[in-house]
Design a protein around this motif. Structure first.
Motif, PDB file in Angstrom:
ATOM      1  N   SER A 101      45.665  34.692  40.572  1.00 35.57           N
ATOM      2  CA  SER A 101      46.214  33.863  39.436  1.00 35.57           C
ATOM      3  C   SER A 101      47.721  33.628  39.704  1.00 35.57           C
ATOM      4  CB  SER A 101      46.124  34.870  38.135  1.00 35.57           C
ATOM      5  OG  SER A 101      44.864  34.982  37.871  1.00 35.57           O
ATOM      6  N   GLU A 102      48.161  32.384  39.083  1.00 38.84           N
ATOM      7  CA  GLU A 102      49.456  31.919  38.895  1.00 38.84           C
ATOM      8  C   GLU A 102      50.222  32.924  37.964  1.00 38.84           C
ATOM      9  OE1 GLU A 102      51.100  29.700  40.773  1.00 38.84           O
ATOM     10  OE2 GLU A 102      49.419  28.793  41.677  1.00 38.84           O
ATOM     11  N   ALA A 103      51.523  32.874  38.061  1.00 38.07           N
ATOM     12  CA  ALA A 103      52.215  33.990  37.096  1.00 38.07           C
ATOM     13  C   ALA A 103      52.494  33.123  35.774  1.00 38.07           C
ATOM     14  CB  ALA A 103      53.513  34.081  37.642  1.00 38.07           C
ATOM     15  N   GLU A 104      52.044  31.691  35.609  1.00 34.91           N
ATOM     16  CA  GLU A 104      52.487  31.209  34.354  1.00 34.91           C
ATOM     17  C   GLU A 104      51.478  31.728  32.992  1.00 34.91           C
ATOM     18  OE1 GLU A 104      52.023  26.797  32.504  1.00 34.91           O
ATOM     19  OE2 GLU A 104      52.162  27.034  34.533  1.00 34.91           O
ATOM     20  N   GLY A 105      52.258  32.165  32.287  1.00 35.85           N
ATOM     21  CA  GLY A 105      51.416  32.676  30.969  1.00 35.85           C
ATOM     22  C   GLY A 105      51.669  34.360  31.134  1.00 35.85           C
ATOM     23  N   VAL A 106      52.027  34.892  32.111  1.00 38.56           N
ATOM     24  CA  VAL A 106      52.128  36.422  32.072  1.00 38.56           C
ATOM     25  C   VAL A 106      53.375  36.981  31.742  1.00 38.56           C
ATOM     26  CG1 VAL A 106      52.395  38.391  33.903  1.00 38.56           C
ATOM     27  CG2 VAL A 106      50.742  36.509  34.344  1.00 38.56           C
ATOM     28  N   LEU A 107      53.252  37.652  30.703  1.00 42.30           N
ATOM     29  CA  LEU A 107      54.370  38.149  29.886  1.00 42.30           C
ATOM     30  C   LEU A 107      54.946  39.474  30.764  1.00 42.30           C
ATOM     31  CD1 LEU A 107      52.595  36.833  27.668  1.00 42.30           C
ATOM     32  CD2 LEU A 107      53.558  38.360  26.155  1.00 42.30           C
ATOM     33  N   MET A 108      54.143  40.324  31.159  1.00 41.29           N
ATOM     34  CA  MET A 108      54.455  41.490  31.992  1.00 41.29           C
ATOM     35  C   MET A 108      53.412  42.069  33.037  1.00 41.29           C
ATOM     36  SD  MET A 108      55.371  45.281  29.894  1.00 41.29           S
ATOM     37  CE  MET A 108      53.545  45.693  29.642  1.00 41.29           C
ATOM     38  N   THR A 109      54.424  42.440  34.190  1.00 41.94           N
ATOM     39  CA  THR A 109      53.332  43.489  35.291  1.00 41.94           C
ATOM     40  C   THR A 109      53.814  44.704  35.104  1.00 41.94           C
ATOM     41  OG1 THR A 109      55.136  42.741  36.750  1.00 41.94           O
ATOM     42  CG2 THR A 109      53.220  41.547  36.804  1.00 41.94           C
ATOM     43  N   VAL A 110      52.947  45.759  35.281  1.00 36.91           N
ATOM     44  CA  VAL A 110      53.048  47.053  35.177  1.00 36.91           C
ATOM     45  C   VAL A 110      52.594  47.540  36.746  1.00 36.91           C
ATOM     46  CG1 VAL A 110      52.125  49.189  34.173  1.00 36.91           C
ATOM     47  CG2 VAL A 110      52.345  47.080  32.867  1.00 36.91           C
ATOM     48  N   GLU A 111      53.528  48.539  37.082  1.00 40.35           N
ATOM     49  CA  GLU A 111      52.931  49.455  38.468  1.00 40.35           C
ATOM     50  C   GLU A 111      53.198  50.884  37.872  1.00 40.35           C
ATOM     51  OE1 GLU A 111      51.655  48.267  40.914  1.00 40.35           O
ATOM     52  OE2 GLU A 111      52.105  46.265  41.349  1.00 40.35           O
ATOM     53  N   VAL A 112      52.285  51.700  38.041  1.00 42.77           N
ATOM     54  CA  VAL A 112      52.374  53.107  38.154  1.00 42.77           C
ATOM     55  C   VAL A 112      52.518  53.637  39.632  1.00 42.77           C
ATOM     56  CG1 VAL A 112      51.086  55.080  37.256  1.00 42.77           C
ATOM     57  CG2 VAL A 112      51.038  52.898  36.223  1.00 42.77           C
ATOM     58  N   THR A 113      53.561  54.441  39.763  1.00 42.12           N
ATOM     59  CA  THR A 113      53.300  55.147  41.149  1.00 42.12           C
ATOM     60  C   THR A 113      52.614  55.936  41.698  1.00 42.12           C
ATOM     61  OG1 THR A 113      55.008  56.954  40.557  1.00 42.12           O
ATOM     62  CG2 THR A 113      56.099  54.612  41.072  1.00 42.12           C
ATOM     63  N   SER A 114      52.152  55.845  42.834  1.00 42.18           N
ATOM     64  CA  SER A 114      51.070  56.705  43.548  1.00 42.18           C
ATOM     65  C   SER A 114      51.653  57.640  44.310  1.00 42.18           C
ATOM     66  CB  SER A 114      50.112  55.703  44.668  1.00 42.18           C
ATOM     67  OG  SER A 114      49.644  54.715  43.598  1.00 42.18           O
ATOM     68  N   HIS A 115      51.128  58.547  44.802  1.00 42.43           N
ATOM     69  CA  HIS A 115      51.738  59.807  45.608  1.00 42.43           C
ATOM     70  C   HIS A 115      51.570  59.438  47.113  1.00 42.43           C
ATOM     71  CE1 HIS A 115      52.415  61.929  42.103  1.00 42.43           C
ATOM     72  NE2 HIS A 115      51.249  61.980  41.691  1.00 42.43           N
ATOM     73  N   ASP A 116      52.253  58.577  47.618  1.00 43.26           N
ATOM     74  CA  ASP A 116      51.962  58.145  48.775  1.00 43.26           C
ATOM     75  C   ASP A 116      53.321  57.654  49.530  1.00 43.26           C
ATOM     76  OD1 ASP A 116      52.595  55.278  48.167  1.00 43.26           O
ATOM     77  OD2 ASP A 116      50.473  54.526  48.200  1.00 43.26           O
ATOM     78  N   ALA A 117      53.478  57.654  50.641  1.00 42.33           N
ATOM     79  CA  ALA A 117      54.680  57.257  51.381  1.00 42.33           C
ATOM     80  C   ALA A 117      55.337  55.980  51.191  1.00 42.33           C
ATOM     81  CB  ALA A 117      54.600  57.492  52.904  1.00 42.33           C
ATOM     82  N   ASP A 118      54.576  54.925  51.142  1.00 44.10           N
ATOM     83  CA  ASP A 118      55.034  53.593  50.448  1.00 44.10           C
ATOM     84  C   ASP A 118      55.553  53.286  49.241  1.00 44.10           C
ATOM     85  OD1 ASP A 118      54.570  53.259  53.448  1.00 44.10           O
ATOM     86  OD2 ASP A 118      52.431  52.209  52.982  1.00 44.10           O
ATOM     87  N   THR A 119      55.300  54.163  48.372  1.00 45.79           N
ATOM     88  CA  THR A 119      55.355  53.877  46.752  1.00 45.79           C
ATOM     89  C   THR A 119      56.825  53.557  46.701  1.00 45.79           C
ATOM     90  OG1 THR A 119      54.614  54.367  44.666  1.00 45.79           O
ATOM     91  CG2 THR A 119      55.796  56.036  45.807  1.00 45.79           C
TER      92      THR A 119
END
Length: 192
Positions: A101-119
């Motif tokens: 999807s394009e970002a138009e219309g998105v109000l917020m993104t959410v990330e929840v950290t994982s227990h990995d080396a790249d987080t």
């Protein structure tokens, strides 16, 4: 002097999308800053945090929905591909969008950290820039390792100008256009 390859993408966006289409279901791939990244498969507490946020968003803003793992075109010129843990947008937003999807219309993104080396690099460094460059007004980071919630807002020139960080258990406001106040006390039991 030979130019470095660190600023050249590993592949084109089209090549990434083809790779991602054929990846096994046990792997979630993203394309951030020109690099293919493998996102860890979530655990139960991670999923419970996303479900908690879905319920809160629905209670406070019933015209919106927090879409889990919706493919998003991010970064400048939409050259990146991310699968945020949550995308808050009007209900029906994803209809007819295909995989990304394009970002138009998105109000917020959410990330929840994982227990990995790249987080750290992925969720705390690269994703804020990608989401800001796409013009997404708010980025919410639930950081289970640091036991904090960070709200990034006011995107400009590929970065968020405002950042508010509070420990689990505190109350934090998600600014306009989200306009929801979160009591983060339930997160204290879900940090592991």
């Amino acid at each position: 002097m030979t130019p470095t390859t660190e600023h050249r993408p590993q592949m084109s966006v089209e090549e990434f999308e083809e790779l991602e289409r054929h990846a096994p279901e046990t792997v979630r791939l993203e394309f951030i800053n020109g690099k293919v990244q493998v996102k860890a498969v979530t655990d139960g507490n991670h999923d419970q945090i996303v479900a908690w946020l879905q319920r809160l968003c629905m209670q406070h803003r019933p015209e919106l929905w927090l879409y889990a793992e919706r493919g998003m075109k991010v970064e400048a010129y939409r050259r990146g591909r991310a699968r945020p843990d949550g995308v808050l947008a009007p209900f029906g937003f994803a209809k007819g969008h295909g995989d990304w999807s394009e970002a138009e219309g998105v109000l917020m993104t959410v990330e929840v950290t994982s227990h990995d080396a790249d987080t750290h690099q992925r969720d705390r460094v690269e994703k804020p820039g990608g989401y800001a460059a796409a013009g997404i007004p708010v980025y919410l980071l639930v950081d289970r390792e640091d036991r904090t919630v960070t709200v990034f807002s006011d995107p400009e020139d590929g970065r968020y100008r405002l950042q508010v960080n509070k420990p689990f258990g505190a109350v934090i406001d998600l600014p306009d256009p989200v306009n929801i106040t979160l009591d983060t006390e339930p997160l204290e039991d879900l940090a592991t």
